[in-house]
Design a protein around this motif. Sequence first.
Motif, PDB file in Angstrom:
ATOM      1  N   VAL A 219       0.853  -1.193   0.000  1.00 40.25           N
ATOM      2  CA  VAL A 219       0.000   0.000   0.000  1.00 40.25           C
ATOM      3  C   VAL A 219       0.887   1.240   0.000  1.00 40.25           C
ATOM      4  CG1 VAL A 219      -1.899  -1.133   1.225  1.00 40.25           C
ATOM      5  CG2 VAL A 219      -0.109   0.017   2.531  1.00 40.25           C
ATOM      6  N   GLY A 220       0.269   2.392  -0.144  1.00 45.02           N
ATOM      7  CA  GLY A 220       0.970   3.663   0.012  1.00 45.02           C
ATOM      8  C   GLY A 220       2.163   3.814  -0.918  1.00 45.02           C
ATOM      9  N   GLN A 221       3.276   4.287  -0.349  1.00 43.92           N
ATOM     10  CA  GLN A 221       4.467   4.545  -1.161  1.00 43.92           C
ATOM     11  C   GLN A 221       5.053   3.275  -1.751  1.00 43.92           C
ATOM     12  OE1 GLN A 221       5.703   7.558  -2.185  1.00 43.92           O
ATOM     13  NE2 GLN A 221       3.715   8.137  -1.319  1.00 43.92           N
TER      14      GLN A 221
ATOM     15  N   VAL B  49       3.124   2.822  -4.952  1.00 41.96           N
ATOM     16  CA  VAL B  49       3.594   3.802  -5.947  1.00 41.96           C
ATOM     17  C   VAL B  49       4.926   3.346  -6.539  1.00 41.96           C
ATOM     18  CG1 VAL B  49       4.398   6.170  -6.294  1.00 41.96           C
ATOM     19  CG2 VAL B  49       2.386   5.730  -4.869  1.00 41.96           C
ATOM     20  N   HIS B  50       5.831   2.925  -5.658  1.00 41.80           N
ATOM     21  CA  HIS B  50       7.147   2.464  -6.096  1.00 41.80           C
ATOM     22  C   HIS B  50       7.029   1.278  -7.051  1.00 41.80           C
ATOM     23  CE1 HIS B  50      11.332   1.080  -5.840  1.00 41.80           C
ATOM     24  NE2 HIS B  50      10.838  -0.123  -5.586  1.00 41.80           N
TER      25      HIS B  50
ATOM     26  N   HIS C 200      -9.295  -3.986  -4.586  1.00 40.35           N
ATOM     27  CA  HIS C 200      -8.097  -3.188  -4.288  1.00 40.35           C
ATOM     28  C   HIS C 200      -8.215  -1.762  -4.819  1.00 40.35           C
ATOM     29  CE1 HIS C 200      -6.109  -6.740  -2.806  1.00 40.35           C
ATOM     30  NE2 HIS C 200      -6.358  -7.376  -3.925  1.00 40.35           N
TER      31      HIS C 200
ATOM     32  N   LYS D 139      -7.181   1.232  -2.293  1.00 41.47           N
ATOM     33  CA  LYS D 139      -5.760   1.521  -2.074  1.00 41.47           C
ATOM     34  C   LYS D 139      -5.150   2.239  -3.278  1.00 41.47           C
ATOM     35  CE  LYS D 139      -4.519  -2.778  -1.471  1.00 41.47           C
ATOM     36  NZ  LYS D 139      -3.763  -4.045  -1.293  1.00 41.47           N
TER      37      LYS D 139
ATOM     38  N   GLY E 246      -5.985   5.877  -3.194  1.00 46.04           N
ATOM     39  CA  GLY E 246      -5.189   6.620  -2.221  1.00 46.04           C
ATOM     40  C   GLY E 246      -3.875   7.151  -2.762  1.00 46.04           C
ATOM     41  N   VAL E 247      -3.413   6.596  -3.886  1.00 42.71           N
ATOM     42  CA  VAL E 247      -2.099   7.017  -4.420  1.00 42.71           C
ATOM     43  C   VAL E 247      -2.172   7.459  -5.874  1.00 42.71           C
ATOM     44  CG1 VAL E 247      -0.871   5.471  -2.842  1.00 42.71           C
ATOM     45  CG2 VAL E 247      -1.465   4.660  -5.133  1.00 42.71           C
TER      46      VAL E 247
ATOM     47  N   GLU F 259      -0.311  10.373  -7.252  1.00 43.62           N
ATOM     48  CA  GLU F 259       1.155  10.331  -7.254  1.00 43.62           C
ATOM     49  C   GLU F 259       1.726   9.511  -8.405  1.00 43.62           C
ATOM     50  OE1 GLU F 259       2.927   9.661  -3.310  1.00 43.62           O
ATOM     51  OE2 GLU F 259       0.866   9.659  -2.544  1.00 43.62           O
TER      52      GLU F 259
END
Length: 597
Positions: A123-125, A128-129, A145, A148, A151-152, A155
Motif C-alpha cells: 500500500v501507500g508509497q 507507488v514504487h 483493491h 488503495k 489513495g495514491v 502520485e
Amino acid sequence: MRESLMSLFEKIKTSWIQIFFYLRLAPNASGFLPSGKWNASRLLAERAKENPSGTALLFEDDRFSWSDFESETNRWANFFESCGVKKGDALALLMDNRPEYLFALLGLNRLGAVAALINTNIVGQGLVHAIEISNASGCIVGVEHEEKLHGVVAELQGIPRSMIFVHGQGAEASTFERAETRLSSHKTARSVSQELPKGDDPMCFIYTSGTTGLPKAAIIKNSRWLAAASMFGLGLLNLKPADISYVSLPLYHSNGMFAGLGASLTTGAALALRRKFSASNFWNDVRKFDATAFIYIGELLRYLLNQPPTAEDQAHKIRVITGNGLRPDIWETFVSRFNIQEIREFYGATEGNAPTVNLENRAGMIGRLRAGQSIVRCDLETGEIIRGEDGFVEKVEQGQTGLFVGQISKTAPFDGYADEAATDKKVLKDLMKTGDRFFNSGDLVTLHENAWLSFADRVGDTFRWKGENVSTNEVAETLNGARGVLEANVYGVMVPGADGRAGMASLNHDETFSLSDFTKFVIDNLPGYQRPYFLRLQQEMRITGTFKHQKVDYRKEGYDPKIISDPLYILDQDQDQYRPVDEALFDSIKSGEYQIR
C-alpha cells in the motif's frame, strides 16, 4: 566397503533420476533460448487447437475450456490494442486470483506487452514504487483493491486516469472506468496475423517479497518463463492433460506464475484457482475440483497441519506437490497425516539463475549442488564474502554453511531487475577467477554428503550472540516442537551494552501453551546462546503475501511495551523463568541498569 557400495548405489540412482528429469524437459528446450519463438500466449493457442473442449480453468463454480481461455484472451488483447497498447508497453495488474487475471496477462503477452504483477499486499508509497519502477502506462485493478489505488493515484506520474480500469462485482459505482464495459464491445477472435514472439522479449515483472526493503521488479523474459514452466510442469510435477493442479497461491508470485499457470500451459493440465488461500477450505477445494497436484510455499503446509484433524484428511486424489520452504520439522508429519506420496521441494529465487530440485523425497533437503553453483565462505551475519590472500573465495566443505551463488553464463543468465542499480548489487565479480560473474542469492545454504543441500537462513536473519552465530530457522524449528506452539518466528534484537543481538521469538500458540512448560523446553533443548531472551505472544503471525515470516518490522519494534500491545517477556537467567516486560523494566534495560548476560 558396505558404506562405499551404498554411496555408489545412491549416486547411480540419483544420476538416473536426473537423466529422466531432463529428458522430460527436452521437447521444449529450444524455447529456453533467447532466439526461441515461444511464449505463453502461443502455447495457449496450441492447447486450444489440440484440445478445444478440454478443461483449462476451474474457478469457484465456473469452468473454462481451452477454447474459452483462448477466446477470452483474444478479447482482452483486442481491448488493450484499442487502448493503444503495443509491443514493449507495460501495464500493471492489481487483482486477486481470478480467470480474468490470466486473460489479461496473456492478452498483453499476445501483443508483446509486459504485465507488472503487483503484490496485492503493498500500500501507500510501496504501491507507488512498484508501479512506477515498471514504467506502467496503465492499470487493471480488481474492485477489492480499488480503494488503495485511489489513495495514491495522484502520485502516479506515468498513468493517465483514462488508462485505469476496474474489474469485478461492485465496480458499477467506481470512479474508474469499468473493464467489463469496454470488454463487452470486443470480439473473441484476432483480426490480425500474430507475429512470432521472441524468447528474449520480456513477458512480465515479478516482484521480490520486499522483506528487506522496497520490492524489486524482476524481469521475466519469455524464454525464462518457458524454462521455469517446463521444469515444473514436465519435470517436477510430470503433469498430463487429465491432471488438475490446485493453486491457492497468488498469481503475482513466481510459484503461481511458473508452477501454476506455466505447468498448465506446458502440459495441458487443468488449473483450479482459489481467490485467496484458506487453510479451513483447502482440502474441501481439493476434493471439489478433483485436484491431483498442488503447489505450496513458505508456511502454507504448517497452516494446514495446524487445522484440527478430520476423518477426511486423506480423502483426496493428490499424488504430487511442489514448492519451497517446507521446513524439516513438519515434513514427515505432513506426509503421514495427509498421505502425500511425492513432495518435490525446490529452491530458487524469482530472478535467480541457480535452481535446485529435490527429486528423491529426502526430508529437509532442497536438492543437490549442480554445475555452476557454489557455496562460498562468508560472514554468516552480514553475508560478506571472505576472500583469501590471492583475492579469490573458498568453497565450504561438507557440514559447513556459506553463501549460495550461481555462475552467470549464456545457459544460466541473470536477467536482472527493472532498476539497473539493483541489478548491479546482485552480481559478484572475480570470485573464482578474474572476469567471472556470479548471482548473489542472499541465502545461506548448508552442504551435506553427496552434494545434498539444505536451506540455512536468509543473509541478515542470522545474528551473532555471545560470540556464536545463531540461525533463526534452526532455533524456530526447535521451538516449533514445544507443546502449544503453532509457529515460531525468531530474530535478533539490539540490547544496549551487549555485543551482538539477543534472540527474540514471536510465538503463535493455542490453548495448550504453558509459559512454564515452554521455559523448561527452551532450557532443556537450546544452549544459552540460542535461547530466545525475549518472547512476544500472538494469536496471529505477521507474514508476507507469500507466507514468509515478516522479520524486519518485528526487529524494529523489538521488545518495547510502549508500541507493542502483545504480551512481552524476558528470560530471567537467575530464576530460569520468563517474566513480563513492563515499561519500567524496558527503561531499565535501555539504560543498561538491567543487563542480559
